[in-house]
Each structure stands twice: as C-alpha cells, then as structure tokens.
Scaffold this motif. Sequence first.
Motif, PDB file in Angstrom:
ATOM      1  N   ILE A 146      -2.729 -18.977   0.704  1.00 28.65           N
ATOM      2  CA  ILE A 146      -3.958 -18.512   1.345  1.00 28.65           C
ATOM      3  C   ILE A 146      -3.806 -17.032   1.678  1.00 28.65           C
ATOM      4  O   ILE A 146      -2.787 -16.607   2.216  1.00 28.65           O
ATOM      5  CB  ILE A 146      -4.253 -19.314   2.627  1.00 28.65           C
ATOM      6  CG1 ILE A 146      -4.429 -20.801   2.285  1.00 28.65           C
ATOM      7  CG2 ILE A 146      -5.501 -18.783   3.329  1.00 28.65           C
ATOM      8  CD1 ILE A 146      -4.566 -21.687   3.504  1.00 28.65           C
ATOM      9  N   ARG A 147      -4.806 -16.247   1.371  1.00 26.23           N
ATOM     10  CA  ARG A 147      -4.800 -14.856   1.801  1.00 26.23           C
ATOM     11  C   ARG A 147      -6.227 -14.432   2.124  1.00 26.23           C
ATOM     12  O   ARG A 147      -7.203 -15.013   1.639  1.00 26.23           O
ATOM     13  CB  ARG A 147      -4.167 -13.921   0.778  1.00 26.23           C
ATOM     14  CG  ARG A 147      -4.905 -13.756  -0.517  1.00 26.23           C
ATOM     15  CD  ARG A 147      -4.208 -12.696  -1.360  1.00 26.23           C
ATOM     16  NE  ARG A 147      -4.867 -12.499  -2.640  1.00 26.23           N
ATOM     17  CZ  ARG A 147      -4.567 -11.505  -3.454  1.00 26.23           C
ATOM     18  NH1 ARG A 147      -3.642 -10.619  -3.122  1.00 26.23           N
ATOM     19  NH2 ARG A 147      -5.173 -11.371  -4.605  1.00 26.23           N
ATOM     20  N   THR A 148      -6.306 -13.423   2.944  1.00 21.73           N
ATOM     21  CA  THR A 148      -7.604 -12.929   3.390  1.00 21.73           C
ATOM     22  C   THR A 148      -8.130 -11.892   2.409  1.00 21.73           C
ATOM     23  O   THR A 148      -7.400 -10.996   1.988  1.00 21.73           O
ATOM     24  CB  THR A 148      -7.485 -12.302   4.792  1.00 21.73           C
ATOM     25  OG1 THR A 148      -7.030 -13.300   5.700  1.00 21.73           O
ATOM     26  CG2 THR A 148      -8.833 -11.772   5.260  1.00 21.73           C
ATOM     27  N   VAL A 149      -9.382 -12.041   2.035  1.00 21.95           N
ATOM     28  CA  VAL A 149     -10.051 -11.089   1.151  1.00 21.95           C
ATOM     29  C   VAL A 149     -11.261 -10.517   1.880  1.00 21.95           C
ATOM     30  O   VAL A 149     -12.070 -11.272   2.426  1.00 21.95           O
ATOM     31  CB  VAL A 149     -10.505 -11.749  -0.156  1.00 21.95           C
ATOM     32  CG1 VAL A 149     -11.242 -10.739  -1.037  1.00 21.95           C
ATOM     33  CG2 VAL A 149      -9.314 -12.333  -0.907  1.00 21.95           C
ATOM     34  N   THR A 150     -11.355  -9.210   1.913  1.00 23.55           N
ATOM     35  CA  THR A 150     -12.529  -8.536   2.463  1.00 23.55           C
ATOM     36  C   THR A 150     -13.284  -7.884   1.317  1.00 23.55           C
ATOM     37  O   THR A 150     -12.696  -7.177   0.500  1.00 23.55           O
ATOM     38  CB  THR A 150     -12.130  -7.473   3.494  1.00 23.55           C
ATOM     39  OG1 THR A 150     -11.408  -8.100   4.560  1.00 23.55           O
ATOM     40  CG2 THR A 150     -13.359  -6.780   4.064  1.00 23.55           C
ATOM     41  N   VAL A 151     -14.568  -8.158   1.240  1.00 22.40           N
ATOM     42  CA  VAL A 151     -15.422  -7.540   0.224  1.00 22.40           C
ATOM     43  C   VAL A 151     -16.310  -6.511   0.911  1.00 22.40           C
ATOM     44  O   VAL A 151     -16.988  -6.816   1.895  1.00 22.40           O
ATOM     45  CB  VAL A 151     -16.275  -8.590  -0.502  1.00 22.40           C
ATOM     46  CG1 VAL A 151     -17.275  -7.908  -1.437  1.00 22.40           C
ATOM     47  CG2 VAL A 151     -15.384  -9.545  -1.294  1.00 22.40           C
ATOM     48  N   ALA A 152     -16.261  -5.287   0.406  1.00 22.49           N
ATOM     49  CA  ALA A 152     -17.060  -4.190   0.960  1.00 22.49           C
ATOM     50  C   ALA A 152     -18.144  -3.804  -0.034  1.00 22.49           C
ATOM     51  O   ALA A 152     -17.867  -3.602  -1.219  1.00 22.49           O
ATOM     52  CB  ALA A 152     -16.175  -2.991   1.256  1.00 22.49           C
ATOM     53  N   ALA A 153     -19.378  -3.723   0.451  1.00 20.86           N
ATOM     54  CA  ALA A 153     -20.498  -3.270  -0.384  1.00 20.86           C
ATOM     55  C   ALA A 153     -21.006  -1.949   0.171  1.00 20.86           C
ATOM     56  O   ALA A 153     -21.543  -1.883   1.284  1.00 20.86           O
ATOM     57  CB  ALA A 153     -21.611  -4.302  -0.391  1.00 20.86           C
ATOM     58  N   THR A 154     -20.815  -0.887  -0.589  1.00 17.15           N
ATOM     59  CA  THR A 154     -21.294   0.439  -0.212  1.00 17.15           C
ATOM     60  C   THR A 154     -22.602   0.696  -0.950  1.00 17.15           C
ATOM     61  O   THR A 154     -22.632   0.816  -2.170  1.00 17.15           O
ATOM     62  CB  THR A 154     -20.265   1.512  -0.562  1.00 17.15           C
ATOM     63  OG1 THR A 154     -19.024   1.234   0.117  1.00 17.15           O
ATOM     64  CG2 THR A 154     -20.755   2.896  -0.150  1.00 17.15           C
TER      65      THR A 154
END
Length: 268
Positions: A253-261
């Motif tokens: 398990i790992r944390t994923v952050t998705v950024a939308a610019t």
Amino acid sequence: MSTPYASAAPYYARYRPPYPAELYALLADRFALDGSQTVLDLGAGPGTIGLPLAPLVEQVYAVDPEPAMLAEGCARAEEQGRRNISWLRGDAADIGRLCLPRIDLCVIGDAFHRMDRARVAADLDAVLAPRGGIAVVTSLAAAWPAVVDEVRARFLGPGTGTGTGTAYGAPTRRADTPADHVRDAEDQLAKSEFSRVGTTMWERSTRCTVDQVIGLQFSRASSHPALLGDRKDAFASELRRALLDHDPGGTYIRTVTVAATVATRPRR
C-alpha cells in the motif's frame, strides 16, 4: 522511430492506476463539459485521461509519439465502445501541424515536464477556444519498499531506483520530483497567455499485488522490457522473491496524490 515506451505500452495500459473520478468532475465543472466540447489529450499514452473523458465531450484527439501506446488506446476504446476518439501520432512539437479544429480543453497527464512548456503553451494559444484552457495532471506517489530499488539497481545499475516521490512515468532525479513538476507547471503557465492558474489535489491509498508492482516497473521508461532484454524474466523472478521476503502477505500500500493544475486566460 519508437520511443522507450514501445515495449512498455501493454504494461502501461494494464497496470498504471486510473486518475480519480474527482479529476473528471473538476474538469466538467471548470469547463462546463456537456457533450459538445472538443478535447486534445496531449501525450495521451493509451488514453489514461482521454478514455474516461470521452463520455463527457463530443470529440477527443489523443496525440502521442509512440505507435504502440496509440494501438493500446485504440484497442481499449474499441472494447469500451468509444467512437469519439481520434488516435494521432505526434508530440508536443506537432500541435501546429496537426490541423486540429478549435479545442475547448487540452489535458496533459504526467508528461508536461518532458515537453518544451513555454512552446506548448504558446502553440495551444493558437488552437484553444477563448474560454478554453489547459489541465496538467501530475501523480505524486510515495516510494515503493527499498527492495524494489535494490533489485532495479542490480539489473539496471545504480541511480535507476524509483526514488522518493517518483511519478508513474519516466524516472525523476531526487532533485527533480513530481512535486517540482507541479511547481514548474504553475510557474510556466503563469508566464503564458493562460496565466489564471490553480492546482487541486486529491490523496488516496492504492493497494498493489506483487504482479502489479512488477507490471508497473515494466511500464516505466527506465525499466521497460526491451531494456531488460533476456533478463526480463530473471528481473521479475528476483523482484517477486524480494517483495515476498519483505512482506509475505504480497500486498503493498502506498499513498498517491494526484495534482491537477488548471490554467485559463485571464477573464476580461
């Protein structure tokens, strides 16, 4: 000429995690997507963004330099019954030569940092509708267990590990992480005609099996199957053994952050 993603394409299409539903809700809201818009998916790969976006718009032009990626995307579109996507071979330098119609939205998923950002923004200014805009999407993920880096280094040499914060994509140096890519995208777009810039982020935990971790390594430009050659099966076997020694449960398990610019022209 094929890119490093030629042999990675089937793994990219199968193992790269989808972007969150919140991304498409944001785009639908910001650009009033009602089924009548035209979208350019630049650096589309196998349609990771373009395919989920297709039901919300009239037409998607998916542009990528790698034929194998386009073939994967076309096959997935056929399976899903998506008839409103055109798959075009080209890259960020080809925008002016693609003879595109007026575009309402350009999406770029985990690829903007590999482009000539200033030129892309300038070229898009010529094809985007007055109220159109650009959405640059970047994935920021926690590192895999250290054993992944160790196995990669044994097969591919030092400095080829995933590294802290490595994106789902081409390798990044520790001093050039996806977080840096987000800041760079904001800075570059703020200097362009699309100077009204804002970034939204979503965080989630992803659960991967051993097969998925291995498949994700094969989806990367730095460890694609053609690069490993006849050592591919040995790499997979050793990585599987190392992962199971690290955690016999076989789930990671790992944390994923998705950024939308999102960038648009200033309102007049």
